[in-house]
Design a protein around this motif. Structure first.
Motif, PDB file in Angstrom:
ATOM      1  N   GLY A  60       0.874  -1.171   0.000  1.00 18.72           N
ATOM      2  CA  GLY A  60       0.000   0.000   0.000  1.00 18.72           C
ATOM      3  C   GLY A  60       0.905   1.212   0.000  1.00 18.72           C
ATOM      4  N   GLU A  61       0.361   2.401   0.239  1.00 15.18           N
ATOM      5  CA  GLU A  61       1.232   3.582   0.327  1.00 15.18           C
ATOM      6  C   GLU A  61       2.134   3.410   1.552  1.00 15.18           C
ATOM      7  N   ALA A  62       3.426   3.583   1.362  1.00 16.75           N
ATOM      8  CA  ALA A  62       4.358   3.447   2.476  1.00 16.75           C
ATOM      9  C   ALA A  62       4.079   4.556   3.484  1.00 16.75           C
ATOM     10  N   ALA A  63       3.999   4.185   4.783  1.00 18.17           N
ATOM     11  CA  ALA A  63       3.770   5.206   5.801  1.00 18.17           C
ATOM     12  C   ALA A  63       4.887   6.243   5.700  1.00 18.17           C
ATOM     13  N   TYR A  64       6.114   5.750   5.633  1.00 20.56           N
ATOM     14  CA  TYR A  64       7.258   6.642   5.541  1.00 20.56           C
ATOM     15  C   TYR A  64       8.049   6.270   4.300  1.00 20.56           C
ATOM     16  N   PRO A  65       8.240   7.201   3.378  1.00 16.57           N
ATOM     17  CA  PRO A  65       8.790   6.839   2.070  1.00 16.57           C
ATOM     18  C   PRO A  65      10.309   6.841   2.001  1.00 16.57           C
ATOM     19  N   LEU A  66      10.978   7.096   3.117  1.00 12.41           N
ATOM     20  CA  LEU A  66      12.444   7.098   3.097  1.00 12.41           C
ATOM     21  C   LEU A  66      12.960   5.875   3.844  1.00 12.41           C
ATOM     22  N   GLY A  85       6.932  13.997  -7.106  1.00 14.19           N
ATOM     23  CA  GLY A  85       6.119  15.049  -6.502  1.00 14.19           C
ATOM     24  C   GLY A  85       6.018  16.285  -7.377  1.00 14.19           C
ATOM     25  N   ASN A  86       7.152  16.739  -7.896  1.00 10.69           N
ATOM     26  CA  ASN A  86       7.131  17.932  -8.739  1.00 10.69           C
ATOM     27  C   ASN A  86       6.300  17.717 -10.006  1.00 10.69           C
ATOM     28  N   GLN A  87       6.423  16.525 -10.584  1.00 12.93           N
ATOM     29  CA  GLN A  87       5.625  16.244 -11.787  1.00 12.93           C
ATOM     30  C   GLN A  87       4.143  16.167 -11.437  1.00 12.93           C
ATOM     31  N   ALA A  88       3.846  15.590 -10.283  1.00 16.89           N
ATOM     32  CA  ALA A  88       2.453  15.495  -9.851  1.00 16.89           C
ATOM     33  C   ALA A  88       1.854  16.883  -9.697  1.00 16.89           C
ATOM     34  N   ILE A  92      -3.291  31.936   1.524  1.00 17.39           N
ATOM     35  CA  ILE A  92      -3.557  30.538   1.891  1.00 17.39           C
ATOM     36  C   ILE A  92      -2.306  29.725   1.573  1.00 17.39           C
ATOM     37  N   VAL A  93      -1.927  28.837   2.488  1.00 17.68           N
ATOM     38  CA  VAL A  93      -0.758  27.979   2.274  1.00 17.68           C
ATOM     39  C   VAL A  93      -1.160  26.525   2.496  1.00 17.68           C
ATOM     40  N   LEU A  94      -0.878  25.678   1.520  1.00 15.20           N
ATOM     41  CA  LEU A  94      -1.192  24.252   1.617  1.00 15.20           C
ATOM     42  C   LEU A  94       0.108  23.453   1.647  1.00 15.20           C
ATOM     43  N   ALA A  95       0.147  22.416   2.481  1.00 18.47           N
ATOM     44  CA  ALA A  95       1.388  21.655   2.659  1.00 18.47           C
ATOM     45  C   ALA A  95       1.144  20.160   2.517  1.00 18.47           C
ATOM     46  N   PRO A  96       1.226  19.638   1.287  1.00 18.15           N
ATOM     47  CA  PRO A  96       0.998  18.204   1.078  1.00 18.15           C
ATOM     48  C   PRO A  96       2.135  17.354   1.637  1.00 18.15           C
ATOM     49  N   ALA A  97       1.810  16.063   1.899  1.00 22.47           N
ATOM     50  CA  ALA A  97       2.801  15.180   2.513  1.00 22.47           C
ATOM     51  C   ALA A  97       3.063  13.928   1.690  1.00 22.47           C
ATOM     52  N   SER A  98       2.552  13.877   0.475  1.00 20.72           N
ATOM     53  CA  SER A  98       2.829  12.719  -0.381  1.00 20.72           C
ATOM     54  C   SER A  98       2.687  13.162  -1.827  1.00 20.72           C
ATOM     55  N   VAL A  99       3.092  12.279  -2.730  1.00 18.18           N
ATOM     56  CA  VAL A  99       2.975  12.615  -4.150  1.00 18.18           C
ATOM     57  C   VAL A  99       1.501  12.704  -4.546  1.00 18.18           C
ATOM     58  N   ALA A 100       0.713  11.737  -4.075  1.00 19.57           N
ATOM     59  CA  ALA A 100      -0.715  11.751  -4.411  1.00 19.57           C
ATOM     60  C   ALA A 100      -1.368  13.026  -3.887  1.00 19.57           C
ATOM     61  N   GLU A 101      -0.998  13.400  -2.672  1.00 17.88           N
ATOM     62  CA  GLU A 101      -1.591  14.601  -2.086  1.00 17.88           C
ATOM     63  C   GLU A 101      -1.084  15.868  -2.784  1.00 17.88           C
ATOM     64  N   VAL A 134      12.110  16.772  -0.209  1.00 18.18           N
ATOM     65  CA  VAL A 134      11.872  15.326  -0.247  1.00 18.18           C
ATOM     66  C   VAL A 134      10.580  15.031  -1.010  1.00 18.18           C
ATOM     67  N   ILE A 135       9.514  15.727  -0.678  1.00 18.11           N
ATOM     68  CA  ILE A 135       8.227  15.490  -1.341  1.00 18.11           C
ATOM     69  C   ILE A 135       8.325  15.879  -2.828  1.00 18.11           C
ATOM     70  N   GLY A 136       9.025  16.970  -3.116  1.00 13.41           N
ATOM     71  CA  GLY A 136       9.153  17.422  -4.503  1.00 13.41           C
ATOM     72  C   GLY A 136       9.868  16.409  -5.385  1.00 13.41           C
TER      73      GLY A 136
END
Lengths: 287, 183, 379
Positions: free
Chosen positions: B58-64, C10-13, C138-147, C173-175
């Motif tokens: 599934g989606e990894a909780a932590y990706p590093l 992430g950047n491409q997403a 407004i500032v949004l801070a996603p935590a994954s590529v999907a988000e 890291v997310i980028g």
């Protein structure tokens, strides 16, 4: 204003009242300021070209020149200091159906906005830039600008200006502007004709208008009232129609006026849109 | 389920990120989820470089990465950069020619001739794929044909033969390793 | 077409989310670690009839984005650290003149040029307060590529609905992270209300019920004036105290009125948490893993993760923490303590709020966070 007058605007003789926001009068320019003449010449050219005010966008920066956009009865954008060309680049690329006119000053476009001017010339996107050169930061009380003449007194050159002066037209021409011209405000019809050619040109057009700041710069340097200042400007200008046959020995430092450069370099917006159309055709074939 | 953590490390320009992305793409075709990250220095070539993969369902909780299951080292510069992440049960593969001083500890470490083999195939830049073939052969995380398909899809057609041979040479190295019972 | 399952950075997403949201103009300037957004947009925009332009600098790219948006086109720019500083001047113009736009900042190590390829979360306060003067954003801070994909779409949606610039705050890291995602094809963003109706009575900054005035579009006949000077409802500059108060006040009242639309947050294992963690971006992902690991060992840790960073989801945090009965709050972040200031402001009177900070160019790990939670619970 009713629809009938709107429709007939171009058939009537030029009346500045058809092109300005009367509710914004009286304007804030000082008595004797050349900027009002420049604005009149611009609107006259707009009238002669028969441009639709609804599709006219006037973009200005900060300074005395920046305030002029508010007086034009069009889509007007009073942006940030030095950046009107960058705002206008986005607007013109996104809305190629608009006629985009940028009004800027010597400080706005040569100092804080110098880089944007260079790249606007290089890109050659269809718009017209009027640079009103009054040799001074008037709005902030009269500080030295990149075009302040040698030895002039300003609030930041109490012993006279020692910095060299920018030749804005030479800069614009070297950077690749498709159209470059210069005129003094004394020659109102000449200025109108020049602006008209600039707007009609397909590409980036740069027009330097030699304006005057009577109240601040004129007073500080004992240059006289507006008529004296304008005549003084006229005296150091050499119309391009004179070629080099007349009076060069007498006026060796004369700046040329009129159309100084006109090229047929490709206009950037249309060349980008041609690429987009080709890409869309290709991806249509992919499907 | 527990995620599998894989690191490709070496110096910039060795194709580490490319190898990681090929494996990631093969894995996603197999229905697995991957998280791939990388770290590099602000130079275009050279410098310590690494690419990490976390493989999960599934989606990894932590990706590093935090504890590596598999580590590939293609350059001495990266020999000890990951020591903190190695624990019991890990498998470390190092290039026998370029890594003089491999990590040591309670894990299995194999020195294999990735670069030499690639040179034998005519292009030492294919060392990354020889190593990838060996890694997939030993780690058994992905069917080999899926890896071949992902490689062909992501790499220029003119290199297809070289790449196929490189992957196969790596797999042969893996097959030659006798894995003792119980790891 | 149904959804696509693929490995995406992430950047491409972010770029693909923008295209899905209807973004048709991008202006940018190369900078690590955000350049992939510009690169992707330069290829994708022509395919959909949009415009990409690489401007002469970051200031110009922000200005061009606002210019395009004033022309009625959805527009975005992306940058990082030093470039975000340069964008602040015109970002303020977009705040004051209420020009919709999306500004992506992929945070890297700072100050100054700092560490271009290393992650940080040092721009949390700059994203809120970077431009001068009293303003809202407004500032949004996603935590994954999907988000990142879905929040980019939401960034456009909020920006267009509310006529406010939206900053999408990623960390390096997310980028640069590649994750397996399924991109839906249904998510879309709203388009701003354009002015309609009689031209004579039109006021470009009229006070409407929703506090979001319809925007005049060049060519539609309104011939309005737009300025960065403080302006009255007619769009022209004013310095009359009552008009100024109303104009500036409406900018913040607008966001308060639409708070429910703007705020987004997630909680994990919060209900009975003894220690609550508050984190964003990659640090929130580490915290997620730390909470999983701690819970597996019987330690009652929970996580509150704001997705909308500013305006901060104040009431949600207060409610989640109150319900949990947590006795301590830990705020891990990749800086010397920024997010913790907001959490302290909201909870610090009744609870112990402490930071966990790392600012060496390396992300905080799940183990770092778990250790800090254990320390907090140690007798």
């Amino acid at each position: 204003m009713n629809m009938e007058t709107e429709m007939n605007l171009q058939d009537r003789p030029f009346d500045i009242n058809d092109y300005i926001r009367l509710n914004m009068m009286p304007h804030f320019l000082c008595p004797g300021c050349g900027h009002g003449i420049a604005l009149r010449a611009l609107l006259w050219a707009v009238h002669e070209l028969g441009l639709d005010k609804d599709r006219l966008a006037v973009v200005s920066g900060i300074g005395c020149s920046g305030r002029l956009s508010a007086y034009v009865d069009a889509n007007s954008f009073h942006t940030t200091h030095g950046r009107p060309l960058a705002f206008a680049t986005g607007l013109a690329l996104a809305r190629p159906d608009l006629t985009v006119i940028v009004i800027t000053g010597d400080g706005d476009s040569l100092a804080i906005g110098g880089n944007h001017l260079i790249h606007a010339c290089r890109r050659n996107l269809n718009m017209t830039c009027l640079m009103l050169n009054n040799e001074i930061y008037g709005m902030t009380g009269g500080q030295v600008s990149p075009t302040t003449s040698a030895d002039r007194y300003t609030t930041t050159t109490p012993a006279g200006n020692r910095e060299p002066v920018f030749d804005a037209c030479a800069l614009a021409a070297a950077a690749g502007a498709g159209f470059v011209g210069r005129e003094v405000t004394l020659q109102v019809t000449g200025l109108k004709d020049l602006i008209r050619k600039a707007i009609a040109h397909d590409g980036f057009s740069f027009v330097e208008v030699i304006s005057d700041c009577t109240e601040i710069y004129g007073r500080k340097n004992d240059l006289g009232a507006s008529p004296e200042m304008m005549l003084g400007q006229k005296a150091v200008m050499r119309p391009d129609t004179y070629r080099s046959t007349v009076d060069v020995p007498f006026r060796p430092n004369a700046l040329k006026t009129g159309v100084l450069q006109q090229t047929d370099r490709p206009e950037y917006g249309s060349s980008y849109r041609a690429m987009v159309a080709a890409r869309q055709r290709d991806s249509g074939e992919d499907r | 389920m527990n995620a599998t953590e894989i690191r490709f490390s070496g110096s910039g320009g060795q194709g580490l990120i490319t190898a990681a992305r090929i494996l990631a793409s093969a894995l996603v075709d197999q229905g697995r989820n991957v998280a791939q990250s990388q770290s590099y220095e602000p130079v275009s070539r050279g410098g310590l470089s690494r690419a990490d993969l976390i493989v999960s369902d599934g989606e990894a909780a932590y990706p590093l990465v935090s504890r590596l299951d598999f580590l590939l080292i293609l350059d001495q510069a990266a020999a000890h950069a990951s020591d903190d992440l190695l624990g019991e049960g890990a498998l470390v593969l190092v290039d026998s020619a370029l890594v003089r001083d491999p990590p040591q500890g309670a894990f299995r470490c194999l020195a294999l001739p990735f670069t030499e083999t690639a040179q034998g195939l005519g292009n030492k830049r294919a060392a990354n794929l020889v190593a990838l073939g060996a890694l997939v052969g030993l780690a058994e995380i992905c069917p080999f044909d899926a890896l071949e398909r992902a490689t062909a899809a992501r790499m220029p057609a003119r290199l297809e033969r070289l790449n196929t041979e490189a992957l196969a040479a790596g797999r042969a190295m893996a097959d030659a390793q006798v894995v003792p019972a119980g790891g | 077409m149904t959804s696509r399952r693929l490995n995406l950075q992430g950047n491409q997403a972010c770029a693909l989310g923008a295209i899905a949201a209807g973004c048709r103009f991008f202006a940018g300037y190369p900078i690590t670690p955000s350049s992939e957004i510009a690169e992707t947009m330069s290829g994708e925009l022509p395919r959909v009839g949009g415009t990409f332009v690489q401007m002469e600098d970051e200031i110009a790219s922000m200005a061009a984005v606002i210019g395009a948006s004033m022309g009625g086109v959805k527009a975005m720019t992306a940058t990082s650290g030093p470039g975000f500083s340069l964008k602040q001047e015109n970002l303020g113009y977009a705040c004051g003149a209420e020009i919709p736009c999306v500004v992506v900042n992929v945070m890297r190590g700072g100050p100054s040029t700092g560490m271009p390829t290393r992650p940080a979360q040092g721009d949390i306060m700059q994203a809120r307060w970077g431009t001068h003067g009293d303003h809202t954003v407004i500032v949004l801070a996603p935590a994954s590529v999907a988000e990142t994909y879905s929040e980019t779409i939401r960034a456009f949606d909020l920006s267009e609905r509310l006529r406010v610039p939206v900053v999408l705050l990623l960390d390096e890291v997310i980028g640069h992270l590649v994750e397996t995602v399924e991109l839906g094809t249904t998510a879309t963003a709203a388009t701003r209300k354009f002015a309609t109706g009689p031209r004579e009575e039109f006021q470009p900054y009229a006070v409407t019920e929703d506090l979001v005035p319809p925007m005049p579009r060049p060519g539609d006949g309104y011939r309005a004036h737009t300025t960065g000077l403080t302006h009255a409802p007619d769009g022209f500059p004013t310095q009359k105290p009552d008009e100024v108060r109303a104009a500036i006040g409406r900018l913040s009242d607008k966001l308060v009125l639409h708070r429910e639309l703007i705020e987004s947050w997630h909680s994990q294992a919060a209900d009975d948490a003894e220690v609550m963690i508050v984190a964003i971006g990659i640090t929130a992902r580490a915290a997620q893993k730390a909470v999983d690991d701690l819970r597996a060992q019987g330690v009652r840790a929970g996580l509150f993760r704001p997705v909308t960073l500013w305006p901060f989801p104040e009431q949600a945090l207060r409610d989640v923490v109150a319900k949990s009965g947590a006795r301590a709050v830990i705020v891990p972040e990749m800086n010397q303590g920024q997010l913790v200031l907001e959490v302290e402001r909201l909870l610090g009177r009744d609870l112990k709020v402490t930071g966990l900070n790392r600012f060496d160019g390396e992300p905080l790990s799940p183990a770092d966070i778990a250790a800090r939670v254990r320390e907090e619970l140690a007798p």
